[in-house]
Structure formats: C-alpha cells, structure tokens
Design an enzyme around this catalytic site. Structure first.
Site, PDB file in Angstrom:
ATOM      1  CD  GLN A   1       3.696   5.561   3.518  1.00  0.00           C
ATOM      2  OE1 GLN A   1       2.362   5.625   2.723  1.00  0.00           O
ATOM      3  NE2 GLN A   1       4.664   4.797   3.576  1.00  0.00           N
TER       4      GLN A   1
ATOM      5  CG  HIS B   1       0.987   7.130   6.155  1.00  0.00           C
ATOM      6  ND1 HIS B   1       1.460   7.541   6.158  1.00  0.00           N
ATOM      7  CD2 HIS B   1       0.855   4.814   5.405  1.00  0.00           C
ATOM      8  CE1 HIS B   1       2.466   6.219   6.575  1.00  0.00           C
ATOM      9  NE2 HIS B   1       2.781   5.187   5.856  1.00  0.00           N
TER      10      HIS B   1
ATOM     11  N   GLY C   1       0.855  -1.517  -0.296  1.00  0.00           N
ATOM     12  CA  GLY C   1       0.092  -0.153   0.085  1.00  0.00           C
ATOM     13  C   GLY C   1       0.947   1.043   0.004  1.00  0.00           C
TER      14      GLY C   1
ATOM     15  CB  CYS D   1       5.560   1.662   7.934  1.00  0.00           C
ATOM     16  SG  CYS D   1       4.520   3.503   6.226  1.00  0.00           S
ATOM     17  CG  LEU D   2       7.149   0.754   1.188  1.00  0.00           C
ATOM     18  CD1 LEU D   2       6.308   1.076   0.368  1.00  0.00           C
ATOM     19  CD2 LEU D   2       8.126   0.466   1.614  1.00  0.00           C
TER      20      LEU D   2
ATOM     21  CG  HIS E   1      -0.486   1.356   7.567  1.00  0.00           C
ATOM     22  ND1 HIS E   1       0.655   0.853   8.643  1.00  0.00           N
ATOM     23  CD2 HIS E   1       0.075   2.089   6.318  1.00  0.00           C
ATOM     24  CE1 HIS E   1       1.980   0.963   7.571  1.00  0.00           C
ATOM     25  NE2 HIS E   1       1.448   1.836   6.374  1.00  0.00           N
ATOM     26  CD  GLU E   2      -0.818   2.376   3.117  1.00  0.00           C
ATOM     27  OE1 GLU E   2      -1.061   3.829   3.523  1.00  0.00           O
ATOM     28  OE2 GLU E   2      -0.344   1.581   3.404  1.00  0.00           O
TER      29      GLU E   2
HETATM   30  O1  GNR Z   1       4.137  -2.618   2.057  1.00  0.00           O
HETATM   31  C1  GNR Z   1       3.635  -2.704   3.498  1.00  0.00           C
HETATM   32  N1  GNR Z   1       3.394  -3.903   4.394  1.00  0.00           N
HETATM   33  C2  GNR Z   1       2.298  -3.444   4.826  1.00  0.00           C
HETATM   34  C3  GNR Z   1       2.153  -4.446   5.959  1.00  0.00           C
HETATM   35  C4  GNR Z   1       1.553  -4.526   7.181  1.00  0.00           C
HETATM   36  C5  GNR Z   1       0.619  -3.232   6.705  1.00  0.00           C
HETATM   37  C6  GNR Z   1       0.325  -2.428   6.593  1.00  0.00           C
HETATM   38  C7  GNR Z   1       1.500  -2.557   5.999  1.00  0.00           C
HETATM   39  S1  GNR Z   1       1.898  -0.944   4.582  1.00  0.00           S
HETATM   40  C8  GNR Z   1       3.065  -1.379   3.851  1.00  0.00           C
HETATM   41  C9  GNR Z   1       3.256   0.010   2.972  1.00  0.00           C
HETATM   42  C10 GNR Z   1       3.623   0.715   3.532  1.00  0.00           C
HETATM   43  O2  GNR Z   1       3.754   1.744   3.935  1.00  0.00           O
HETATM   44  N2  GNR Z   1       2.525   1.913   3.196  1.00  0.00           N
HETATM   45  O3  GNR Z   1       2.078   3.150   3.789  1.00  0.00           O
HETATM   46 NI    NI Z   2       3.029   3.362   6.010  1.00  0.00          NI
END
Ligand code: GNR
Ligand code: NI
Length: 172
Positions: free
Chosen positions: A51, A137, A46, A91-92, A133-134
C-alpha cells in the site's frame, strides 16, 4: 520515522505481487517502523507494504482499542484456516467504502519477526480478518475483488470522479 503515502484504488501498483524478504536488516526494520507510523496516523488497524508502494512481504496490524498491541509479520504464511465469518471491511486504499466480506475466522500464521526469527501465531476474529486482508495486499489483491462486478464498476467510476474533483496536483 516517516509517514508514507498510501496508494489508492484503482492504482495498478496495488496489483503488484510483493517479493519475500531475504534478510531482515535495518532497512526492513525501518520499513516496519514507518508502516506502524503511517497505519496509526491514518488511522487504520493494519497496513501492508504494497500500500505504500514497497513490494516486499511485510505487514503490520494492531486491532486493539488502546493501540498497544502491535503485530509485525515478515514473509507471513497462513498454515491453517478454520470457520467463517462475515465482517464489514474497509481499506485505506479504498477510502470511504465498506462492504461485507466472508473469510475464515481463525487462522494460524507462520512469519519472521523483526529480529528475523521464525514464529507462529494463532489469530481469530478481527485480527484474523485483518491479517488475511493484509496478506491479500501482498498478493496484489483487494477486498473489493470479493464483491460483485457491478459494485466494483461503480467504485471505479466513483474513484475517477473523486480524482477529477481534486485540485490539480493534489494526491499525486
Ligand atoms: O483500517 C482497516 N480496517 C479494516 C476493517 C475491517 C477489515 C480490514 C481492515 S484493514 C484496514 C486498513 C487497511 O486497509 N489495511 O490494508
Ligand atoms: Ni487494505
């Protein structure tokens, strides 16, 4: 197409609250294309516009193994949430760190698609976690905010150490 640079914790720009998209135009569609390219290249499941330092309410996700189930949500809103599940999240924007977070495991989301049409979808499991999660952000929130102050303090220290070790000019 363009691969965009991903901001990293504790960059204060990750704390920006994204603005709703008023019109889904070509600029927004190009952003969606670039977000997918950046997410698949990372690789990640995601990515939120926040980001890549674009503060508009746009996110993409694809939790499939084959990377053939792209989901793009514009102005997403969670309209209901049920259950709860603990997932090991990453999270990236917090590279190399993973920890357990508890969230609802089934959600219903309302959003606009890339044609500007409103739609609703239900998501469960990893997709539900990823969308939450997104959306966090887009609200300037990171998964590490759910962790203890002690863990976050350690992470901040580690992040500033990592940056000091990089050659001058790198990753800026
Ligand atoms: O790549 C991602 N893996 C992930 C694994 C578990 C819960 C959420 C994520 S999102 C993350 C990519 C990212 O940072 N998205 O904002
Ligand atoms: Ni993230």
């Amino acid at each position: 197409m363009a691969r965009l640079t991903i901001l990293e914790y504790p960059d204060p720009r990750l704390r920006t609250r994204a603005e709703p998209v008023e019109t889904v135009n070509d600029e927004i569609r190009q952003l969606v294309v670039d977000l997918f390219e950046t997410m698949y290249a990372a690789p990640g499941i995601g990515l939120a516009a926040t980001q890549v330092n674009v503060h508009r309410r746009v996110l993409v996700a694809d939790v499939s193994e084959e990377k053939n189930q792209p989901v793009a949500l514009i102005n997403p809103e969670i309209i209901s949430a049920e259950g709860c599940e603990i997932t090991e999240e990453g999270c990236l924007s917090v590279p190399g760190y993973y920890d357990r977070v508890e969230r609802p495991d089934t959600i219903r989301v309302r959003a606009l698609n890339v044609d500007g049409e409103a739609f609703e979808m239900e998501a469960e499991g990893l997709l539900a976690v990823c969308i939450q999660h997104e959306i966090d952000h887009l609200d300037g929130k990171l998964f590490v905010d759910y962790l203890s102050e002690l863990k976050r303090t350690r992470l901040r220290k580690r992040a500033s150490k990592t940056r000091r070790q990089e050659p001058a000019g790198a990753a800026l």
